[in-house]
Design an enzyme around this catalytic site. Structure first.
Site, PDB file in Angstrom:
ATOM      1  N   THR A 178     154.815 -19.255  27.934  1.00  0.00           N
ATOM      2  CA  THR A 178     153.669 -19.469  26.888  1.00  0.00           C
ATOM      3  C   THR A 178     153.709 -18.106  26.094  1.00  0.00           C
ATOM      4  OG1 THR A 178     152.002 -18.432  28.328  1.00  0.00           O
ATOM      5  CG2 THR A 178     152.129 -20.845  28.519  1.00  0.00           C
ATOM      6  N   LYS A 429     130.343 -15.225  18.493  1.00  0.00           N
ATOM      7  CA  LYS A 429     128.993 -15.349  19.044  1.00  0.00           C
ATOM      8  C   LYS A 429     128.005 -14.755  18.358  1.00  0.00           C
ATOM      9  CE  LYS A 429     131.554 -15.309  23.445  1.00  0.00           C
ATOM     10  NZ  LYS A 429     132.790 -14.589  22.992  1.00  0.00           N
TER      11      LYS A 429
HETATM   12  P1  AMP Z   1     150.494 -23.588  23.361  1.00  0.00           P
HETATM   13  O1  AMP Z   1     150.640 -23.623  24.997  1.00  0.00           O
HETATM   14  O2  AMP Z   1     150.974 -22.450  22.744  1.00  0.00           O
HETATM   15  O3  AMP Z   1     150.834 -24.988  22.640  1.00  0.00           O
HETATM   16  O4  AMP Z   1     148.983 -23.620  22.919  1.00  0.00           O
HETATM   17  C1  AMP Z   1     147.753 -24.377  23.643  1.00  0.00           C
HETATM   18  C2  AMP Z   1     146.755 -24.221  22.896  1.00  0.00           C
HETATM   19  O5  AMP Z   1     146.718 -24.703  21.614  1.00  0.00           O
HETATM   20  C3  AMP Z   1     145.758 -25.025  23.378  1.00  0.00           C
HETATM   21  O6  AMP Z   1     144.977 -24.284  24.669  1.00  0.00           O
HETATM   22  C4  AMP Z   1     144.514 -24.953  22.373  1.00  0.00           C
HETATM   23  O7  AMP Z   1     143.917 -23.817  22.394  1.00  0.00           O
HETATM   24  C5  AMP Z   1     145.644 -25.115  21.233  1.00  0.00           C
HETATM   25  N1  AMP Z   1     145.505 -26.560  20.723  1.00  0.00           N
HETATM   26  C6  AMP Z   1     146.489 -27.443  21.021  1.00  0.00           C
HETATM   27  N2  AMP Z   1     146.305 -28.579  20.390  1.00  0.00           N
HETATM   28  C7  AMP Z   1     145.333 -28.576  19.929  1.00  0.00           C
HETATM   29  C8  AMP Z   1     144.440 -29.335  18.958  1.00  0.00           C
HETATM   30  N3  AMP Z   1     144.951 -30.602  18.920  1.00  0.00           N
HETATM   31  N4  AMP Z   1     143.155 -28.776  18.574  1.00  0.00           N
HETATM   32  C9  AMP Z   1     142.731 -27.692  18.598  1.00  0.00           C
HETATM   33  N5  AMP Z   1     143.407 -27.000  19.429  1.00  0.00           N
HETATM   34  C10 AMP Z   1     144.708 -27.227  20.196  1.00  0.00           C
END
Ligand code: AMP
Length: 535
Positions: A178, A429
């Site tokens: 990640t 916030k």
């Molecule tokens: P990653 O593991 O780098 O793909 O990041 C995951 C994060 O991306 C999630 O925990 C969300 O915060 C954000 N995320 C992924 N898809 C969406 C979406 N459709 N709408 C809003 N946030 C998203």
């Protein structure tokens, strides 16, 4: 009493064997970094994957060894995914856009033994090499032979007479770190079983809606959460795959139009680039039917434009930790009764979890909140393709009940649809209430002249935090702060309106194309909010 069906493990090798056998001639097209275009097929990919597995064994790789790739999307990368899995290896996709120290950390932590890389990344590889402690073999994926052996050389030396290594379905086959907003990046280890189940889930109509007649262009990089599982899902149905090693909008449009692309998958910024190119140079959407958009919230204006052109937006939510599909926005049962605006409202939310994923929203004490469309809390998920423990961590990432805290803030609606309101760290916030940075940004991007927007909370002596809205204008646009406020004023609550709008030339992005909020927050940590300014 045991059932009387056959034991048959869910393995990645079965996906490629199926695609190669049943969809032998189906094309896999690649636009390469040197602008050439090549064509292969699922049948050939199946044969080459066996050669790749043979080659890895010849290099001394054994079951469980990590084979890293630092590469864009192309057919050789695809072959390495299936070949590595077929010899029991763990394919570690490395994101070349990370900082050097993160790359070094990741590859040493994974103890990768092989690094396959694109020629374009050779300078990064050269600079990292002295610090990479475990890599024994460097192999260049594309281009002419230079200092290192090439992928082609490697597989041309094999005959492909190879039996897949015997495996259990819980054996691991993939590793992805990640991006990590705090601390070191964390590894997520995928299993054969979790990836196959995820692929079967992804193809269904309410998720990616893939069939053997689909032509899929994954713009999402193969190093971003398995390209959302697209290379596995396409093998399951025998869809045509179109890869582009370049993310240049004009090239993507060329491939979309010339290859008859019906499905694409990518983060919203990809589509901002594609729209900008279309606005400047014209052209049509070709045969595009489904745009899977996720990774960050899809702005409403993007959904409107897609729907006006009869393209269905599957607005998907997920994380590296969730393989990544957690939800997808499909049409609700009352779709036929909705007017255009109501349809856009519906697609703007993140959708329902497919079978396999369980989802709930909890308050700060862990109480489950009602699905009433207003109670907002932390989103938790569990299921067979959701993480249990980070790679080489001492403890599980979940408790005994397996619920995984996503760090996202969400609302569940009575019809089961989930709506992300923010990332826990990004909510603004203000006076004990929360302002959704996502909603502010998405509303702002709908304003004519605005290309991109980022809202962050900045210290305020009375309210704790107030929103600062950073705006990147579209080329040649002369939109003002007052115009943006006026535009926003009937779209968000009055007290959500930003205290200041600041125009900037560009916003920082993460390696996967998301706006890097942490960097913006750091930059504006001590910022003194003024009134509307156009600095
Ligand atoms: P990653 O593991 O780098 O793909 O990041 C995951 C994060 O991306 C999630 O925990 C969300 O915060 C954000 N995320 C992924 N898809 C969406 C979406 N459709 N709408 C809003 N946030 C998203």
């Amino acid at each position: 009493m045991a059932g009387s069906m056959q034991a048959s493990a869910l393995l990645i090798t079965k996906l490629i064997d199926h695609a190669a056998r049943e969809h032998t001639a189906q094309e896999i097209v690649t636009y390469w970094a040197d602008s050439s275009i090549t064509r292969t097929s699922w049948g050939e990919v199946g044969k080459d994957a066996r050669k790749f597995a043979q080659a890895m064994q010849r290099l001394g790789m054994k079951k469980g060894d990590r084979i890293a790739t630092m590469a864009m999307n192309h057919a050789h990368h695809l072959i390495s995914w299936y070949g590595a899995a077929g010899m029991g290896g763990i394919l570690h996709t490395v994101n070349p856009r990370l900082f050097e120290e993160q790359l070094v950390y990741i590859m040493n932590h994974a103890e990768d033994r092989v690094l396959m890389f694109d020629k374009a990344f050779a300078p990064i590889v050269e600079s990292l090499k002295p610090q990479l402690k475990t890599i024994e073999h460097y192999i260049q994926f594309d281009g002419e032979k230079g200092e290192y052996p090439t992928f082609k050389e490697l597989i041309d030396a094999e005959d492909g007479d190879f039996d897949w290594v015997e495996m259990e379905e819980n054996d691991s086959c993939g590793l992805c770190y990640t991006s990590g907003t705090t601390g070191n990046p964390k590894g997520v280890l995928y299993e054969n079983r979790s990836n196959v189940l995820h692929a079967l889930s992804a193809i269904q109509p309410d998720v990616m809606n893939l069939t053997s007649r689909s032509v899929m262009l994954p713009v999402v990089p193969m190093f971003h959460a398995n390209a959302w599982g697209v290379p596995f899902a396409c093998a399951a149905v025998g869809a045509k795959l179109v890869f582009s090693a370049s993310n240049e909008p004009s090239i993507l449009w060329k491939m979309i139009r010339e290859e008859g692309v019906t499905h694409s998958a990518g983060v919203p910024t990809v589509w901002l680039g594609l729209f900008a190119d279309m606005d400047q140079n014209g052209g049509d959407y070709g045969k595009m039917q489904v745009a899977i958009i996720g990774g960050s919230a899809c702005p409403r204006s993007m959904i409107v434009r897609m729907m006006e052109n009869d393209i269905h937006v599957a607005h998907a939510w997920g994380m590296t930790e969730t393989s990544p599909i957690g939800t997808a926005g499909s049409r609700p049962t009352n779709w036929d009764d909705l007017d255009f605006d109501e349809r856009v409202d519906s697609i703007s939310k993140q959708g329902r979890p497919p079978f396999g994923v369980e989802m709930r929203v909890v308050d700060e004490n862990g109480n489950v909140l009602p699905r009433d469309g207003v109670s907002s809390g932390t989103l938790e998920v569990r299921g067979p393709w959701i993480i249990k423990r980070y790679y080489r961590a001492d403890e599980d990432a979940v408790g005994d009940d397996l619920w995984f805290d996503t760090g996202d803030v969400a609302v569940m609606h009575p019809d089961g649809v989930m709506q992300i309101t923010d990332r826990a760290k990004d909510v603004i916030k203000s006076g004990g209430e929360w302002i959704s940075s996502i909603e502010l940004e998405n509303a702002a991007v709908g304003c004519p002249g605005v290309a991109e927007a980022a809202a962050v909370g900045v210290f305020h002596p009375k309210w704790e935090e107030r929103p600062l809205l950073l705006i990147v204008k579209k080329p040649g646009a002369d939109v003002t702060g007052e115009e943006i406020i006026a535009f926003l004023s009937d779209k968000v609550a009055k007290w959500w309106l930003p205290d200041e709008i600041k125009f900037v030339d560009e916003l920082p992005h993460t390696g996967t194309g998301k706006v890097l909020k942490r960097a913006i927050r750091d930059e504006y940590k001590d910022y003194k909010l003024g009134s509307l300014s156009e600095a």
